[in-house]
Design a protein around this motif. Structure first.
Motif, short mmCIF file in Angstrom:
data_model
loop_
_atom_site.label_atom_id
_atom_site.label_comp_id
_atom_site.label_asym_id
_atom_site.label_seq_id
_atom_site.Cartn_x
_atom_site.Cartn_y
_atom_site.Cartn_z
N THR A 3 -24.55 47.29 44.72
CA THR A 3 -25.96 47.00 45.03
C THR A 3 -26.33 45.61 44.53
N SER A 4 -25.81 45.27 43.35
CA SER A 4 -26.08 43.96 42.79
C SER A 4 -25.43 42.86 43.63
N SER A 5 -24.29 43.18 44.26
CA SER A 5 -23.64 42.20 45.13
C SER A 5 -24.53 41.83 46.30
N THR A 6 -25.23 42.82 46.84
CA THR A 6 -26.16 42.56 47.94
C THR A 6 -27.25 41.59 47.50
N ASN A 7 -27.76 41.81 46.30
CA ASN A 7 -28.80 40.94 45.75
C ASN A 7 -28.26 39.53 45.55
N GLY A 8 -27.05 39.42 44.99
CA GLY A 8 -26.45 38.11 44.76
C GLY A 8 -26.14 37.38 46.05
N TYR A 9 -25.73 38.13 47.06
CA TYR A 9 -25.44 37.52 48.36
C TYR A 9 -26.69 36.84 48.91
N ASP A 10 -27.81 37.55 48.84
CA ASP A 10 -29.05 36.98 49.37
C ASP A 10 -29.50 35.79 48.55
N GLY A 11 -29.29 35.86 47.20
CA GLY A 11 -29.71 34.76 46.35
C GLY A 11 -29.00 33.46 46.67
N SER A 12 -27.75 33.56 47.14
CA SER A 12 -27.00 32.36 47.50
C SER A 12 -27.16 31.99 48.96
N LEU A 13 -27.50 32.97 49.80
CA LEU A 13 -27.51 32.76 51.24
C LEU A 13 -28.46 31.64 51.65
N MET A 14 -29.69 31.69 51.13
CA MET A 14 -30.66 30.69 51.54
C MET A 14 -30.28 29.30 51.03
N ASN A 15 -29.70 29.25 49.83
CA ASN A 15 -29.23 27.97 49.31
C ASN A 15 -28.19 27.36 50.24
N SER A 16 -27.28 28.22 50.76
CA SER A 16 -26.23 27.76 51.65
C SER A 16 -26.79 27.41 53.03
N PHE A 17 -27.72 28.23 53.53
CA PHE A 17 -28.32 27.94 54.85
C PHE A 17 -29.01 26.58 54.86
N GLU A 18 -29.63 26.24 53.74
CA GLU A 18 -30.33 24.96 53.67
C GLU A 18 -29.38 23.78 53.77
N LEU A 27 -26.75 23.94 55.91
CA LEU A 27 -26.16 24.03 57.25
C LEU A 27 -27.05 23.30 58.25
N ASP A 28 -26.52 22.24 58.85
CA ASP A 28 -27.32 21.45 59.79
C ASP A 28 -27.75 22.28 61.00
N ILE A 29 -26.86 23.16 61.47
CA ILE A 29 -27.18 23.97 62.66
C ILE A 29 -28.34 24.91 62.37
N TRP A 30 -28.34 25.54 61.18
CA TRP A 30 -29.45 26.43 60.80
C TRP A 30 -30.76 25.64 60.72
N ASN A 31 -30.71 24.47 60.10
CA ASN A 31 -31.91 23.63 59.98
C ASN A 31 -32.42 23.20 61.36
N ASP A 32 -31.51 22.81 62.24
CA ASP A 32 -31.92 22.41 63.58
C ASP A 32 -32.56 23.58 64.35
N SER A 66 -22.53 30.09 62.94
CA SER A 66 -22.30 29.53 61.60
C SER A 66 -23.25 30.13 60.58
N TRP A 67 -24.43 30.60 61.02
CA TRP A 67 -25.34 31.29 60.10
C TRP A 67 -25.51 32.77 60.46
N ARG A 68 -25.23 33.16 61.69
CA ARG A 68 -25.36 34.59 62.03
C ARG A 68 -24.24 35.41 61.39
N ILE A 69 -23.03 34.87 61.30
CA ILE A 69 -21.93 35.62 60.66
C ILE A 69 -22.24 35.90 59.19
N PRO A 70 -22.66 34.91 58.39
CA PRO A 70 -23.05 35.24 57.01
C PRO A 70 -24.19 36.25 56.94
N SER A 71 -25.11 36.20 57.89
CA SER A 71 -26.21 37.17 57.90
C SER A 71 -25.69 38.59 58.11
N ILE A 72 -24.74 38.75 59.02
CA ILE A 72 -24.18 40.08 59.30
C ILE A 72 -23.42 40.61 58.08
#
Length: 524
Positions: free
Chosen positions: A44-59, A61-66, A194-200
Motif C-alpha cells: 500500500t505504501s508503494s502505491t503512495n510512493g509511486y504517486d509521490g514520484s510520478l508528478m515529479n517525473s511527469f513534470e 516529460l516534454d510530451i506530458w507538458n505539451d 510515455s506518460w500513460r504507461i507509468p499511469s497504468i
C-alpha cells in the motif's frame, strides 16, 4: 523514562521468554505465509510512493507538458495537491470503516477506488480529467493507508513486529523507484504512452490487493474487539505457533490483547474522538503524533519530493534526462537507508534514531543552503555539484527516522481503541503539511530562490529540540505495553494483572470450536 524501564522489565518476563528460538521466518511455512500476507498490505505504501514520484517525473516529460499545456503556478500547485485533497475528503470515514468493517475489507475498498482513479488518469485527455483522477486516487488511498499499517502491526509475529511495521513506510521508496525508472525509460517513447504507461503501472499494487486481500486473515485484535475471540485465537495459533492454541506465546498474546481491549472498554475516557485529548497520556501521544507528521514533510524534503526540478533549475541543472536520472538514483539510495533503519529499530532504539536523524538533516541542509547560495551568487559549478551530494546525504539521515518510524511509532503508541482515529489524525496532518508545501514551496522558490532554504534550517533546529525532549523510547515493548507506557503505572499494572486471567476453555464464538479455521473463513 523510569516508567519505560519498568515496563520493559515486565515484557522481558512476558512474551519474550515464550518465543521459540527455532521458529524463524525463513524455516517455518506458516510464518512465511503470514509474512506473504503482510507484504500484500505493505505494498500500500508503494502505491503512495509511486504517486509521490510520478508528478515529479511527469513534470520532466516534454510530451506530458505539451499535452496538458505545461501547468505552472497555481495549476501546477493544484495538480500536485489534488491527490491530498482527495485524501482529506476520505478522512472522516476511514477510521469508521477500519474499526467497523475490519482492516482487511477497508484495504480492499481502498484498492477498488484507486483502480477506478488509475483507469481515469491513464485515459485522461484534458487537465480537468487528470485532476479528477488524482482526487479519486487520493480518496481511495486514505482507506488503504489507514488500515494497512494497523493490520501489519496487529498480526505480525512479535519478534518481527517492529521491523515489519517500520518497513511499511520504507517501502514508499519502492514505488518511488518504479515510477522514477519507468518514466526515465518511457521518456524515449515519442508519444503519449510515455506518460500513460507509468499511469497504468500505478495500479499494480491495488490489482494484487483487489484479487487477494479478502482471502487472507483478519487482525486478531479487530476480531477480539468484535467478540470473535475464538477466531482471533485460531488466527494467532495458526500463524504464530503452527496451530497450537495452547502454545504459551499464543496464550500470552491473546490474553494481553483481550486484557488491553477490555481495559479500554471499562474506561469511558478511552473511547470516542474526545479521548484523543481527554487524558495527559493521550494529549502527549497526540502532540508527538501531530508533530512528527508535520516534521515528515516540513524538514526540507518537500522541496526534493515534489519540486526537485525547480531545485535543479536553481543550481543550473536543466537537462531533463539528467534530472530524471538523478531522481531515479535518489530513489534507490533512499530505499537502501530506509530499509537499513527499519531493521535497526529494535537494536538501536527509536529515540536514538530520531535524534540522529534530525541532527544529520540540520547539518547537511545548512551545507546545501551554503552551496546553493554560492552557485546563485557566483555561478560556481562545483557548488552546484556539492548541492546534489548534500541532498543525498541529507536524505540518508532523513531515512533513519522519518521514513521508517513515523508510521510504526504512531500505531504502536496508540491503544487499540484509539488506533484507527489517532492514525487518521496522523494521516490528516501529513496531508495538510503536504498541501501547504505544494502551494507555498514553488511560490517561495520563484520569489526568493535559495534564501528560502534558510527557513528550513531554522525549522530543523526546532525539530531537533522537540524530538530530544518529547520522543519516548519504546524499544523492547509489546504492542499493548507500548501503548500503556503513556498512561502511567496504574494502567500498566492493570494490564499486567489481567494478561494471565483469561482461560481459553471459556471462549465461544459462532464456530463453537477451538479448531483452526482457514483464514478466508474467519470473515464472519
Amino acid at each position: 523514562m523510569g516508567g519505560g524501564a519498568a515496563i520493559a522489565g515486565h515484557v522481558n518476563e512476558g512474551y519474550l521468554q515464550y518465543v521459540n528460538p527455532a521458529r524463524k521466518w525463513y524455516n517455518n511455512r506458516r510464518l512465511m505465509a503470514l509474512n506473504a500476507w503482510i507484504v500484500l498490505y505493505l505494498i500500500t505504501s508503494s502505491t503512495n510512493g509511486y504517486d509521490g514520484s510520478l508528478m515529479n517525473s511527469f513534470e520532466s516529460l516534454d510530451i506530458w507538458n505539451d499535452y496538458f499545456g505545461t501547468p505552472k503556478g497555481g495549476r501546477l500547485g493544484l495538480l500536485n495537491a489534488i491527490q491530498n485533497i482527495g485524501s482529506l475528503a476520505a478522512y472522516p470515514f476511514a477510521p469508521y470503516l477500519s474499526d467497523g468493517l475490519g482492516r482487511r475489507l477497508t484495504v480492499w475498498i481502498g484498492a477498488t477506488i484507486m483502480l477506478a482513479g488509475v483507469a481515469v488518469q491513464a485515459a485522461a485527455n484534458r487537465l480537468n480529467m487528470f485532476y479528477a483522477a488524482r482526487f479519486v486516487i487520493g480518496f481511495g488511498l486514505t482507506f488503504a493507508t489507514n488500515s494497512a499499517p494497523m493490520f501489519v502491526t496487529e498480526i505480525a509475529y512479535p519478534p518481527y513486529r517492529p521491523q515489519l511495521t517500520a518497513l511499511y513506510n520504507s517501502l514508499w521508496y519502492s514505488g518511488n523507484i518504479v515510477a522514477s525508472w519507468t518514466c526515465f525509460g518511457t521518456e524515449f517513447i515519442n508519444n503519449n504512452w510515455s506518460w500513460r504507461i507509468p499511469s497504468i503501472l500505478q495500479g499494480m499494487p491495488s490489482v494484487f490487493q483487489f484479487f487477494l486481500v479478502l482471502w487472507g486473515p483478519e487482525s486478531p485484535r479487530w476480531l477480539v474487539s468484535k467478540g470473535k475471540e475464538a477466531a482471533a485465537l485460531r488466527t494467532l495459533a495458526h500463524y504464530h505457533a503452527d496451530g497450537d492454541e495452547q502454545d504459551p506465546l499464543v496464550l500470552y498474546e491473546f490474553n494481553e490483547i483481550k486484557a488491553g481491549i477490555d481495559l479500554d472498554r471499562t474506561v469511558a475516557s478511552n473511547v470516542g474522538w474526545s479521548a484523543l485529548w481527554s487524558t495527559p497520556g493521550n494529549r502527549r501521544r497526540m502532540l508527538i503524533i501531530i508533530s512528527i507528521a508535520f516534521f515528515s514533510q516540513w524538514s526540507g524534503n518537500g522541496l526534493v519530493s515534489y519540486y526537485l526540478n525547480a531545485v535543479f533549475d536553481t543550481i543550473g541543472i536543466t537537462n531533463k534526462t539528467i534530472q530524471l536520472l538523478i531522481t531515479a538514483i535518489l530513489a534507490i539510495w533512499n530505499l537502501f537507508w530506509a530499509v537499513f533503519a527499519s531493521f535497526c529499530v529494535e537494536r538501536i532504539g527509536r529515540r536514538v534514531l530520531f535524534i540522529t536523524s534530525t541532527l544529520g538533516m540540520l547539518l547537511f541542509f545548512i551545507l546545501q543552503t551554503i552551496c546553493s547560495a554560492q552557485y546563485a551568487m557566483h555561478k560556481n559549478d562545483a557548488a552546484a555539484h556539492a548541492v546534489i551530494a548534500f541532498i543525498f546525504l541529507f536524505y540518508a539521515f532523513y531515512d533513519l527516522a522519518f521514513t521508517p518510524l513515523i508510521v510504526s511509532y504512531t500505531v504502536e503508541i496508540l491503544p487499540y481503541s484509539l488506533r484507527a482515529k489517532g492514525f487518521n489524525v496522523f494521516n490528516f496532518s501529513v496531508s495538510l503539511s503536504i498541501i501547504f508545501n505544494q502551494y507555498v514551496n514553488p511560490i517561495a522558490l520563484d520569489a526568493i530562490g535559495w534564501k528560502y532554504y534558510i527557513v528550513y534550517c531554522c525549522w530543523l533546529a526546532f525539530e531537533f529540540a522537540f524530538v530530544y525532549v518529547f520522543i519516548v523510547e519504546t524499544k523492547g515493548l509489546s504492542l499493548e505495553e507500548t501503548a500503556a507506557l503513556f498512561d502511567g503505572e496504574e494502567a500498566t499494572r492493570a494490564l499486567g494483572n489481567a494478561t494471565h486471567e483469561i482461560r481459553v476453555d471459556d471462549l465461544h464464538d459462532e464456530k463453537g470450536s477451538g479448531s483452526y479455521t482457514p483464514p478466508n473463513e474467519l470473515k464472519a
